[in-house]
Design a protein around this motif. Structure first.
Motif, mmCIF file in Angstrom:
data_model
loop_
_atom_site.group_PDB
_atom_site.id
_atom_site.type_symbol
_atom_site.label_atom_id
_atom_site.label_comp_id
_atom_site.label_asym_id
_atom_site.label_seq_id
_atom_site.Cartn_x
_atom_site.Cartn_y
_atom_site.Cartn_z
ATOM 1 N N MET A 1 0.857 -1.176 0.000
ATOM 2 C CA MET A 1 0.000 0.000 0.000
ATOM 3 C C MET A 1 0.900 1.235 0.000
ATOM 4 N N SER A 2 0.624 2.163 -0.854
ATOM 5 C CA SER A 2 1.440 3.374 -0.913
ATOM 6 C C SER A 2 1.083 4.297 0.235
ATOM 7 N N PRO A 3 2.022 5.128 0.674
ATOM 8 C CA PRO A 3 1.743 6.045 1.783
ATOM 9 C C PRO A 3 0.520 6.926 1.530
ATOM 10 N N SER A 4 0.252 7.300 0.278
ATOM 11 C CA SER A 4 -0.890 8.180 0.005
ATOM 12 C C SER A 4 -2.218 7.452 0.147
ATOM 13 N N ALA A 5 -2.196 6.101 0.157
ATOM 14 C CA ALA A 5 -3.430 5.329 0.275
ATOM 15 C C ALA A 5 -3.645 4.803 1.691
ATOM 16 N N GLU A 6 -2.930 5.342 2.655
ATOM 17 C CA GLU A 6 -3.034 4.884 4.038
ATOM 18 C C GLU A 6 -4.393 5.221 4.636
ATOM 19 N N SER A 7 -4.728 4.506 5.704
ATOM 20 C CA SER A 7 -5.937 4.818 6.459
ATOM 21 C C SER A 7 -5.777 6.204 7.086
ATOM 22 N N PRO A 8 -6.876 6.849 7.432
ATOM 23 C CA PRO A 8 -6.772 8.169 8.076
ATOM 24 C C PRO A 8 -5.968 8.132 9.375
ATOM 25 N N ARG A 9 -6.055 7.039 10.125
ATOM 26 C CA ARG A 9 -5.302 6.943 11.378
ATOM 27 C C ARG A 9 -3.801 6.852 11.121
ATOM 28 N N VAL A 10 -3.410 6.058 10.124
ATOM 29 C CA VAL A 10 -1.992 5.954 9.785
ATOM 30 C C VAL A 10 -1.511 7.287 9.216
ATOM 31 N N ALA A 11 -2.314 7.906 8.357
ATOM 32 C CA ALA A 11 -1.944 9.209 7.795
ATOM 33 C C ALA A 11 -1.762 10.245 8.906
ATOM 34 N N GLY A 12 -2.626 10.218 9.912
ATOM 35 C CA GLY A 12 -2.491 11.135 11.041
ATOM 36 C C GLY A 12 -1.221 10.878 11.828
ATOM 37 N N ALA A 13 -0.891 9.603 12.023
ATOM 38 C CA ALA A 13 0.335 9.248 12.744
ATOM 39 C C ALA A 13 1.564 9.714 11.966
ATOM 40 N N VAL A 14 1.550 9.521 10.653
ATOM 41 C CA VAL A 14 2.661 9.953 9.805
ATOM 42 C C VAL A 14 2.803 11.474 9.876
ATOM 43 N N SER A 15 1.688 12.171 9.848
ATOM 44 C CA SER A 15 1.704 13.629 9.936
ATOM 45 C C SER A 15 2.309 14.089 11.263
ATOM 46 N N ARG A 16 1.926 13.426 12.357
ATOM 47 C CA ARG A 16 2.480 13.783 13.668
ATOM 48 C C ARG A 16 3.972 13.496 13.743
ATOM 49 N N LEU A 17 4.406 12.392 13.118
ATOM 50 C CA LEU A 17 5.839 12.091 13.086
ATOM 51 C C LEU A 17 6.600 13.178 12.339
ATOM 52 N N ARG A 18 6.090 13.532 11.178
ATOM 53 C CA ARG A 18 6.771 14.554 10.376
ATOM 54 C C ARG A 18 6.776 15.897 11.093
ATOM 55 N N SER A 19 5.684 16.241 11.760
ATOM 56 C CA SER A 19 5.624 17.502 12.506
ATOM 57 C C SER A 19 6.648 17.534 13.632
ATOM 58 N N ALA A 20 6.969 16.360 14.158
ATOM 59 C CA ALA A 20 7.963 16.265 15.236
ATOM 60 C C ALA A 20 9.382 16.159 14.688
ATOM 61 N N GLY A 21 9.525 16.243 13.357
ATOM 62 C CA GLY A 21 10.845 16.154 12.742
ATOM 63 C C GLY A 21 11.374 14.745 12.642
ATOM 64 N N GLU A 22 10.498 13.763 12.774
ATOM 65 C CA GLU A 22 10.907 12.359 12.713
ATOM 66 C C GLU A 22 10.863 11.854 11.269
ATOM 67 N N ARG A 23 11.766 10.935 10.961
ATOM 68 C CA ARG A 23 11.757 10.292 9.639
ATOM 69 C C ARG A 23 10.630 9.265 9.585
ATOM 70 N N VAL A 24 10.077 9.081 8.398
ATOM 71 C CA VAL A 24 9.033 8.073 8.199
ATOM 72 C C VAL A 24 9.615 7.024 7.259
ATOM 73 N N THR A 25 10.107 5.959 7.870
ATOM 74 C CA THR A 25 10.809 4.902 7.140
ATOM 75 C C THR A 25 9.835 3.793 6.733
ATOM 76 N N PRO A 26 10.262 2.916 5.825
ATOM 77 C CA PRO A 26 9.416 1.764 5.475
ATOM 78 C C PRO A 26 9.064 0.915 6.699
ATOM 79 N N ALA A 27 9.999 0.771 7.636
ATOM 80 C CA ALA A 27 9.712 -0.008 8.847
ATOM 81 C C ALA A 27 8.621 0.672 9.664
ATOM 82 N N ARG A 28 8.682 1.986 9.781
ATOM 83 C CA ARG A 28 7.654 2.712 10.534
ATOM 84 C C ARG A 28 6.292 2.573 9.858
ATOM 85 N N TYR A 29 6.276 2.714 8.528
ATOM 86 C CA TYR A 29 5.007 2.517 7.816
ATOM 87 C C TYR A 29 4.457 1.111 8.080
#
Length: 156
Positions: A1-29
């Motif tokens: 599943m591509s990052p753009s097709a994530e569930s809203p909850r996963v997309a929100g988590a990714v957004s919070r990670l990026r806002s905190a300056g964290e990398r979003v790696t394949p393992a994290r996804y």
């Protein structure tokens, strides 16, 4: 599943990670997707179970990376963990900012082992009494309260 097709909850988590300056790696996804799917199925997965499911979905992600990722995601507030009876720890995707209150609490049947999500305010009376009488502040989101579920009580 591509990052753009994530569930809203996963997309929100990714957004919070990026806002905190964290990398979003394949393992994290991969970990976020596994935990989100488990949450939606009302499952409570341990690190070992998450590692096995990540390995099935993303064989290139090493199990040690999954454990480090779980620790990191808890530290950033994207995941929360709850200690269950028998020393098991299970993980949930959080939907709130790290400083917010827990979005639910847990109770676990010590007979059958089932875990139930409950509203965090169910413990408000006990929390107030402990604070008033002992000066003790409980963390209802960090550990499950043990007891006996309806089915096991009626089987006795």
């Amino acid at each position: 599943m591509s990052p753009s097709a994530e569930s809203p909850r996963v997309a929100g988590a990714v957004s919070r990670l990026r806002s905190a300056g964290e990398r979003v790696t394949p393992a994290r996804y991969a970990v976020l997707r596994v935990v989100d799917a488990a949450d939606l199925a009302d499952e409570h997965l341990t690190a070992e179970q998450i590692g096995a499911r990540v390995a099935d979905a993303e064989p290139s992600v090493h199990r040690a990376t999954v454990y480090r990722t779980l620790t990191s995601l808890v530290e950033t507030g994207v995941l929360s963990h709850v200690h269950l009876g028998g020393s098991a720890t299970v993980y949930h995707l959080t939907e709130r900012a790290p400083a917010d209150e827990h979005d639910h609490a847990h109770v676990q049947c010590h007979v059958c082992g089932r875990v139930f999500d409950v509203a965090p305010d169910v413990f408000d009376g006990v929390a107030r009494r402990l604070l008033d009488e002992v000066g003790f502040v409980i963390d209802t989101g960090h550990a499950a309260l043990l007891g006996t579920c309806r089915e096991c009580t009626s089987d006795a």
